[in-house]
Design an enzyme around this catalytic site. Sequence first.
Site, PDB file in Angstrom:
ATOM      1  N   GLU A 107       4.336 -11.766  37.420  1.00  0.00           N
ATOM      2  CA  GLU A 107       4.846 -13.348  38.459  1.00  0.00           C
ATOM      3  C   GLU A 107       3.567 -13.986  38.249  1.00  0.00           C
ATOM      4  OE1 GLU A 107       6.540 -11.595  41.629  1.00  0.00           O
ATOM      5  OE2 GLU A 107       7.883 -10.670  40.435  1.00  0.00           O
TER       6      GLU A 107
ATOM      7  N   LYS B 273      18.684 -11.374  45.240  1.00  0.00           N
ATOM      8  CA  LYS B 273      18.255 -11.399  44.405  1.00  0.00           C
ATOM      9  C   LYS B 273      19.957 -11.761  42.841  1.00  0.00           C
ATOM     10  CE  LYS B 273      14.152  -9.095  43.447  1.00  0.00           C
ATOM     11  NZ  LYS B 273      13.406  -7.141  43.275  1.00  0.00           N
TER      12      LYS B 273
END
EC number: 4.2.1.11
Length: 429
Positions: free
Chosen positions: A205, A338
Amino acid sequence: MSEIVDIYAREILDSRGNPTLEVDVFLESGAFGRAAVPSGASTGEREALELRDGDMARYLGKGVLKAVDNVNNEIADELIGMDADDQVAIDNKMLELDGTEFKSKLGANATLGVSLAVAKAAADEAGLSLHKYIGGAGARELPLPMMNILNGGAHADNNVDIQEFMIMPAGARCFAEALRMGAEIFHALKSVLKGKGYNTSVGDEGGFAPNLKSNEEALQVIMEAIVKAGYKPGEDVLLALDVASSELFKDGIYTLENEQQKQKTAAQLIDFYEDLVNRYPIISIEDGMAENDWDGWKLLTDRLGKRIQIVGDDLFVTNPRILKEGIQKGIANSILVKLNQIGTLTETLEAIEMAKRAGYTTVISHRSGETEDTTLADLAVAVNAGQIKTGSLCRTDRVAKYNQLLRIEEELDDCALFRGHDVFYNLKK
């Protein structure tokens, strides 16, 4: 004119070099929508199914041609002719077509790709930005970012147990300023790590992934970077953790290999968190307990839930049914959202609305396997979530979301809101 005339899916690559799904939706008017689906590394047991091919001769078994075929045939056959502006009907039709609890027939990657592409096509048809199409006139709050600048756990190949160490520039006056502060701290952290002789390679990330002496040293180097960048920890910048505790939990015990006392009960782990919260400006802990350790979650919420944000990710998996049970039991005070955990826009919006009604904060989140798709940036503004988690300040798949938020803030101009510290409305001041 909003009638769907064609739906087409293809296999593309995500930011980790793994296959994922991209879907195009075409309307009678010529309007068009395209969406790409993300993929997670640490996943909850109750997440909707991400359909993979399992053919080891292609992409090590991770191909998504089955999901592509489901979109191009079974789903397209049902949805062509429907109106793209009837999002609920379209998503419900896919749920009916799948008929399973976790979308194991069609695959949540198939349903989500279609669901989001339909919304984008409808927004294009209406001549609206995606955030305005989904959220209406009230969609104007820019989110406070959780910036993952140091990685461990499943997101990095190092010896740090905690998966994500994040900064939140809550003292900023607008999103653009928050982004600048985050970028400056990110570069300061690189300098701090180099000065200590640590590697400055990055994880999935975009955060740095050095081998550190302890989990606490991660907090120490971040604090040093905040000061080096010219900011005050606790005032200008807050800290947040994603522990991803399900990855550390086995047989009722949590194992943190990088701590002196490696094995901890739930109560001992909570003591560990409380000590860190007392000594560092930590405002948020995500997945502090394993997803199946509901007793541990209750202890954590009772102990720290008035002081800090207790975020359920693997715990709730963006599922309204599971979230409702958590609310009833007084577990956590925030939900991580999500899109691919549940697999349709409609169900995602239902979970967000349920959380807000219960006084839970909402954090819109990326996955470790991302694409250049920026839908979640628009979603964060559409629902006035107040917070977004979309990685570090490098890697185009992460920065794409931040850049989209800059554009949205510019578009909203004087109507834009940025609440900073006030996004934590359910905590005691």
